[in-house]
Design a protein around this motif. Structure first.
Motif, mmCIF file in Angstrom:
data_model
loop_
_atom_site.group_PDB
_atom_site.id
_atom_site.type_symbol
_atom_site.label_atom_id
_atom_site.label_comp_id
_atom_site.label_asym_id
_atom_site.label_seq_id
_atom_site.Cartn_x
_atom_site.Cartn_y
_atom_site.Cartn_z
ATOM 1 N N GLN A 77 0.811 -1.217 0.000
ATOM 2 C CA GLN A 77 0.000 0.000 0.000
ATOM 3 C C GLN A 77 0.849 1.274 0.000
ATOM 4 O O GLN A 77 0.399 2.329 -0.458
ATOM 5 C CB GLN A 77 -0.942 -0.001 1.205
ATOM 6 N N ASP A 78 2.098 1.180 0.500
ATOM 7 C CA ASP A 78 2.991 2.341 0.505
ATOM 8 C C ASP A 78 4.019 2.267 -0.620
ATOM 9 O O ASP A 78 5.018 2.991 -0.603
ATOM 10 C CB ASP A 78 3.713 2.449 1.855
ATOM 11 N N LYS A 79 3.769 1.398 -1.603
ATOM 12 C CA LYS A 79 4.703 1.211 -2.716
ATOM 13 C C LYS A 79 3.936 1.366 -4.031
ATOM 14 O O LYS A 79 3.508 0.382 -4.644
ATOM 15 C CB LYS A 79 5.371 -0.163 -2.621
ATOM 16 N N VAL A 103 10.217 0.559 0.158
ATOM 17 C CA VAL A 103 9.894 1.816 -0.521
ATOM 18 C C VAL A 103 11.061 2.246 -1.402
ATOM 19 O O VAL A 103 10.877 2.759 -2.507
ATOM 20 C CB VAL A 103 9.563 2.912 0.517
#
Length: 317
Positions: A77-79, A103
């Motif tokens: 979700q953060d990539k 990331v």
């Protein structure tokens, strides 16, 4: 049986295949929506007992596939680079890398997930981990790491003499009779030297043609039978990549046949499907050397003549 299909049979198969492909596509789209369904508790608002009940009744998904999709999407979700691949190619394309992607390196893994088949990507990740565990860096080669021991499985082990080679710890469970025979045959040799002798004996047994065939220059891609037999005997019909024990699926020209039109037994190796794909992606360094010296790298050498050939191969996949 394959050739006995009637026109009606072919039409039924065509429809089923099309429907199946569409079903996979729409299931993939449903998986991408699951985190939002869970966050907003849409399933509860619509009167379902759980998100599993919701996914099962509306999309035919089982609990395992729901959990798997939620886990993968939570990890990326953060990539955004990996999220784009998941949205465009499906979440299964990124699954092999979600546990190791960060990331910082997400672009690298997104590019690999986009280009490689899932099997090739899984193999690349596995071999990369093994390579790093063995002290091999993707760019700098062997590192200074402790030499491992060879264990007999009963708690006794012997140190292997340090050299520039890379070693692994190996344990075998064998009968007492076999263990005693091995110890007597080994004598004063160290285990590495003894096992190398056994390997040479086994290779000699597998060797069908004692003399190595001469290279053949030809326009035909068909590999002569004697060269094929010689090459396969070197690995017993298994993939030549270090640590891989899969049956071979192709005979790979490490110099690229399209460049020199030569079938050279020193530059033809059996490879499984995944490692053949990695080779043509330019991800195997030292390819012209013995497979024992191969290692993975980040990307292809774009200045190499082989890069152009491999690019053409990629267009036909």
């Amino acid at each position: 049986m394959k050739n006995s299909l009637t026109d009606s049979d072919k039409e039924l198969h065509k429809k089923f295949s099309e429907y199946g492909a569409n079903a996979k596509e729409w299931i993939g789209k449903c998986k991408l929506l699951l985190p939002h369904i869970a966050e907003k508790q849409i399933w509860k608002k619509k009167g379902f007992m759980s998100i599993y009940d919701y996914a099962a009744q509306l999309a035919g998904m089982n609990q395992r596939s729901v959990d798997d999709a939620l886990w993968i999407l939570r990890k990326i979700q953060d990539k955004p680079a990996l999220l784009r691949v998941a949205e465009q190619r499906g979440i299964n394309k990124v699954r092999p890398v979600v546990a190791i992607a960060t990331v910082k390196n997400q672009d690298f893994w997104a590019e690999k997930a986009s280009r490689l088949s899932r099997a090739a990507l899984e193999t690349y990740v596995r071999d990369l981990k093994q390579q790093e565990n063995n002290g091999l860096d993707l760019r700098t080669g062997p590192q200074n790491k402790p030499v491992h021991s060879y264990g007999s499985g009963n708690g006794n082990s012997e140190r292997i003499k340090p050299t520039t080679a890379t070693y692994e710890n190996v344990e075998m469970n064998v009968s007492a009779e076999v263990a005693e025979t091995l110890r007597k045959l080994k004598g004063d040799k160290d285990w590495n030297e003894f096992m190398q002798e056994l390997i040479q004996l086994k290779r000699a047994e597998l060797q069908k043609t004692p003399a190595k065939p001469a290279p053949v220059r030809t326009n035909s891609r068909h590999i002569p039978a004697d060269i094929k037999a010689y090459v396969l005997a070197q690995t017993g019909g298994r993939c030549a990549y270090p640590g891989c024990n899969r049956p071979y699926t192709s005979l790979h020209h490490t110099q690229r046949f399209a460049l020199d039109h030569v079938h050279d037994p020193d530059h033809i190796v059996p490879l499984c499907t995944a490692h053949e794909r990695l080779a043509h992606e330019g991800l195997i360094a030292n390819e012209e050397k013995s497979p024992a010296q191969w290692q993975l790298r980040h990307g292809p050498d774009k200045n190499s003549d082989k890069f152009y050939i491999d690019s053409l191969v990629g267009t036909y996949r």
